[in-house]
Design a protein around this motif. Structure first.
Motif, mmCIF file in Angstrom:
data_model
loop_
_atom_site.group_PDB
_atom_site.id
_atom_site.type_symbol
_atom_site.label_atom_id
_atom_site.label_comp_id
_atom_site.label_asym_id
_atom_site.label_seq_id
_atom_site.Cartn_x
_atom_site.Cartn_y
_atom_site.Cartn_z
ATOM 1 N N SER A 57 40.147 40.264 48.762
ATOM 2 C CA SER A 57 40.215 39.747 47.340
ATOM 3 C C SER A 57 41.628 39.256 46.967
ATOM 4 C CB SER A 57 39.826 40.904 46.421
ATOM 5 O OG SER A 57 38.448 41.077 46.594
ATOM 6 N N ASP A 58 42.538 39.833 47.461
ATOM 7 C CA ASP A 58 43.905 39.283 46.985
ATOM 8 C C ASP A 58 44.390 37.919 47.804
ATOM 9 O OD1 ASP A 58 44.239 41.785 45.710
ATOM 10 O OD2 ASP A 58 45.372 42.569 47.246
ATOM 11 N N HIS A 110 42.557 35.312 45.729
ATOM 12 C CA HIS A 110 43.128 35.045 44.654
ATOM 13 C C HIS A 110 44.490 33.985 44.853
ATOM 14 C CE1 HIS A 110 41.268 38.657 42.609
ATOM 15 N NE2 HIS A 110 41.024 37.638 41.874
ATOM 16 N N TRP A 168 44.814 30.063 43.468
ATOM 17 C CA TRP A 168 45.926 29.836 42.543
ATOM 18 C C TRP A 168 46.843 28.543 43.062
ATOM 19 C CZ3 TRP A 168 47.791 35.543 41.969
ATOM 20 C CH2 TRP A 168 46.794 36.359 41.325
ATOM 21 N N GLY A 200 49.290 38.327 45.292
ATOM 22 C CA GLY A 200 47.962 38.724 44.669
ATOM 23 C C GLY A 200 47.689 40.279 44.743
ATOM 24 N N GLU A 207 39.928 42.192 37.830
ATOM 25 C CA GLU A 207 39.986 41.730 39.030
ATOM 26 C C GLU A 207 38.723 41.209 39.564
ATOM 27 O OE1 GLU A 207 42.356 42.360 43.140
ATOM 28 O OE2 GLU A 207 41.760 44.282 42.236
ATOM 29 N N THR A 219 37.593 37.768 37.696
ATOM 30 C CA THR A 219 38.281 36.685 38.421
ATOM 31 C C THR A 219 37.547 36.289 39.965
ATOM 32 O OG1 THR A 219 40.100 38.000 39.651
ATOM 33 C CG2 THR A 219 40.664 36.855 37.613
ATOM 34 N N THR A 262 42.129 33.197 35.279
ATOM 35 C CA THR A 262 42.601 32.471 36.326
ATOM 36 C C THR A 262 43.044 31.019 35.830
ATOM 37 O OG1 THR A 262 40.669 33.012 37.879
ATOM 38 C CG2 THR A 262 41.605 30.951 38.436
#
Length: 287
Positions: free
Chosen positions: A64-65, A68, A72, A134, A191, A194, A254
């Motif tokens: 997940s991190d 992100h 981004w 993240g 979280e 997003t 986001t």
């Protein structure tokens, strides 16, 4: 004549397409022949997106991190060009080693690897490296790493994207929330929202209530900090209520992050003072 025109029209689209092509922003998608163009277009600026591999409750992906920071960086670089280094997942994640999917390296190696990575990025022509993070377990490590930049002279600067709190934006988020923000810390509403916006195909929202994300409060040590604090509170490596997530909240969060990152990139690309002061500092250190 007819044959000549056929040949001409055969080659023209290729020529126009080549001229119109933009060079990629991803490091791994650039060709060596485009490298100098990328350095010039980015003002020698490289984004280093750092995440981690760890459990995100029972419903969100291990990476997940990484998702992100990857998104981004990509969305920001499309608006304000910078070269984006491949996904980097070597950070501080000792507190999740009891959960499946966690990838945790020894602490000394983590710092050495990050330092060597930045040195290699710089060796390839980049004078400005901006770290975007993240993972909630990384900020202490990254701030220490930034301070360590003054350990020895370098011909590049490392920046940490660390956006300040925006009161007006926080009010918008508050109005859309469905859960208590005081313990929405990991794979919870924020979280998961997003991820519903970025990669809904990877979120298994129906499983979000199969484990508890509540704070167990198994340790009370006022004014003290210990390594076991997170496990004492959230042994499931889940903090919050992921089931209450919405795509709409995820889009708001986001787009705000990307807008803030775009502005940070503009600042970094035009910055000449930081390296100048860094060099001045070492002139005094060496006296």
């Amino acid at each position: 004549m007819k044959q000549f025109l056929i040949i001409l029209f055969y080659f023209l689209p290729v020529s126009f397409e080549t001229e119109a092509q933009e060079i990629p922003f991803r490091w791994d998608e650039l060709t060596a022949s485009d490298w100098q163009k990328a350095l010039e277009k980015s003002a020698q600026t490289c984004i280093l997106p750092i995440g981690i591999l760890e459990k995100h409750g029972p419903h969100a992906p291990i990476g997940s991190d990484l998702i992100h920071v990857r998104e981004w960086a990509a969305r920001a670089a499309k608006r304000e060009y910078a070269v984006v280094f491949p996904d980097y997942f070597y950070g501080q994640i000792n507190e999740a080693r009891h959960q499946p999917g966690t990838f945790s390296l020894p602490n000394r190696l983590v710092l050495e690897l990050l330092d060597s990575t930045c040195s290699e990025i710089a060796r390839n022509g980049f004078k400005k490296i901006i770290i975007i993070n993240g993972h909630g377990g990384n900020p202490h490590l990254l701030r220490y790493f930034i301070q360590c930049q003054l350990e020895r002279r370098r011909d590049y600067v490392v920046y940490f994207f660390d956006p300040a709190q925006d009161a007006a934006f926080n009010e918008k988020v508050k109005a859309m929330r469905k859960s208590d923000p005081s313990w929405d810390a990991h794979a919870g509403e924020r979280e998961t929202s997003t991820l519903l916006y970025l990669r809904p195909d990877l979120v298994k929202l129906h499983t979000a209530t199969k484990e508890s994300g509540a704070n167990l409060n198994r340790l009370s040590l006022p004014n003290l900090y210990t390594a076991i604090w997170w496990y004492a509170s959230y042994p499931n490596h889940y903090a919050g209520e992921g089931a209450k997530a919405t795509r709409e909240l995820g889009q708001l969060l986001t787009e705000h992050t990307v807008e803030t990152l775009v502005n940070a990139l503009k600042t970094v690309k035009s910055d000449t003072k930081t390296l100048e002061l860094q060099n001045d500092f070492f002139e005094h250190v060496m006296k």
